[in-house]
Design an enzyme around this catalytic site. Structure first.
Site, PDB file in Angstrom:
ATOM      1  CG  ASP A 126     -14.551  33.792 -71.367  1.00  0.00           C
ATOM      2  OD1 ASP A 126     -13.518  33.130 -71.197  1.00  0.00           O
ATOM      3  OD2 ASP A 126     -14.866  34.288 -72.478  1.00  0.00           O
ATOM      4  CD  GLU A 155     -11.733  34.574 -76.393  1.00  0.00           C
ATOM      5  OE1 GLU A 155     -12.208  34.191 -77.472  1.00  0.00           O
ATOM      6  OE2 GLU A 155     -11.886  33.972 -75.316  1.00  0.00           O
ATOM      7  CD  GLU A 161      -6.769  29.306 -74.484  1.00  0.00           C
ATOM      8  OE1 GLU A 161      -7.251  30.434 -74.263  1.00  0.00           O
ATOM      9  OE2 GLU A 161      -7.349  28.242 -74.180  1.00  0.00           O
TER      10      GLU A 161
HETATM   11  O1  KIV Z   1     -11.172  32.266 -69.477  1.00  0.00           O
HETATM   12  C1  KIV Z   1     -10.054  31.901 -69.115  1.00  0.00           C
HETATM   13  O2  KIV Z   1      -9.862  31.264 -68.071  1.00  0.00           O
HETATM   14  C2  KIV Z   1      -8.915  32.240 -69.955  1.00  0.00           C
HETATM   15  C3  KIV Z   1      -7.659  31.479 -69.683  1.00  0.00           C
HETATM   16  C4  KIV Z   1      -7.756  30.159 -70.328  1.00  0.00           C
HETATM   17  C5  KIV Z   1      -6.480  32.235 -70.083  1.00  0.00           C
HETATM   18  O3  KIV Z   1      -9.014  33.046 -70.830  1.00  0.00           O
END
Ligand code: KIV
Length: 296
Positions: free
Chosen positions: A56, A126, A193
């Protein structure tokens, strides 16, 4: 343009969950990268990456928003369809956008759409302990799930900014517990992250499933970066963990190959791409012991 991919890559079987688990077990680093369209996907496939995420982050790097919050399920499906047409070997994972997995039924319906319409093989969401129930529900329906811990960009407004997570002992402990809980709930992978490198190493050691890091130090089972950071397309200041692989490369394909090689060899991330915990915690002593030259 992509119609002969099956023939071109017949010698390279597609990556699946078993391949990722085997890579973890054998200590082979997993090279992951984001993609949002078919052309980049085909280049990334040529560069031999193992996993591609339709993140996202597309809300920021493609759509120009300041956060990932405005991204919709339709947006991710649209980009996932395009990416899946350009890929043959890498495993394809798609992000579940903000508020598309607030209940079990909503999460299931939306994960199914990402897989059936978008072509994703795994979905990423998440969440910490509060998402364990959703992860379990999806896993019980045979959907491969990656749980994203640490900095959770969809929570930016609640968290008050994009900040490194797990820097003190209490929050580090909580993240370790949540990672184990999500694994027990059925998560097939965990993404970490922006956390201290020592915490990334601990969680990786404690889990059976593959752990992919972005700003989580060199000891996770794999690394992921946003393709626009790898190719130095993103303007403005870069995150500490990002590295410009166009430097010294004569083409985007060469840069992507250099990224994959650097992840596999362990030369990326280097100490300058890593975060440290707060100075007086045991985690801090762990990383200073491992790498005394790392600056705070
Ligand atoms: O949305 C994304 O690109 C991610 C990465 C930062 C792992 O979740």
């Amino acid at each position: 343009m992509y119609t002969h991919l099956q023939e071109r890559y017949a010698q390279r079987p597609p990556v699946n969950i078993s391949v990722l688990n085997k890579m973890k077990a054998e200590g082979h680093k997993i090279a992951c990268i984001t993609a949002y369209d078919a052309s980049f996907a085909a280049l990334i496939d040529d560069a031999d990456a193992d996993l591609v995420l339709v993140g996202d982050s597309l809300g920021m790097v493609i759509q120009g928003h300041g956060t990932t919050v405005p991204v919709t399920l339709e947006d991710v499906i649209y980009h996932c369809k395009a990416v899946s047409r350009g890929l043959y070997r890498p495993f394809l994972m798609a992000d579940m956008p903000f508020m598309t997995y607030a209940s079990r039924e909503q999460a299931l319906n939306n994960a199914v759409r990402l897989m059936q319409e978008g072509g994703a093989k795994m979905v990423k969401l998440e969440g910490g302990a509060s998402q364990a129930d959703i992860v379990e529900f999806l896993a019980n329906h045979d959907i491969a799930v990656c749980a994203h811990l640490g900095l959770k960009p969809q929570s930016v407004h609640k968290a008050g900014g994009f900040r490194v997570q797990g820097r003190d002992e209490a929050t580090a402990e909580q993240m370790r517990r949540e990672a184990k809980l999500l694994e027990s709930a059925g998560a097939d992978a965990v993404l970490l992250e922006c956390i201290p490198a020592a915490l990334g190493a601990q969680i990786t050691q404690e889990l059976q499933v593959p752990v992919i890091g972005i700003g989580a130090g060199p000891d996770t089972d794999g690394q992921i970066l946003v393709v626009y950071d790898v190719l130095d397309i993103t303007s403005g200041p870069k995150p500490k963990f990002a590295k410009n692989f166009m430097s010294g490369a004569d083409s985007p394909l060469a840069a992507l190959r250099n990224y994959v090689t650097a992840v596999r060899s362990g030369s990326y991330p280097a100490p300058e791409h890593c975060f440290l915990p707060l100075s007086n915690s045991p985690l801090s002593q762990a990383i200073e012991h491992r790498n005394p030259s790392t600056t705070k």
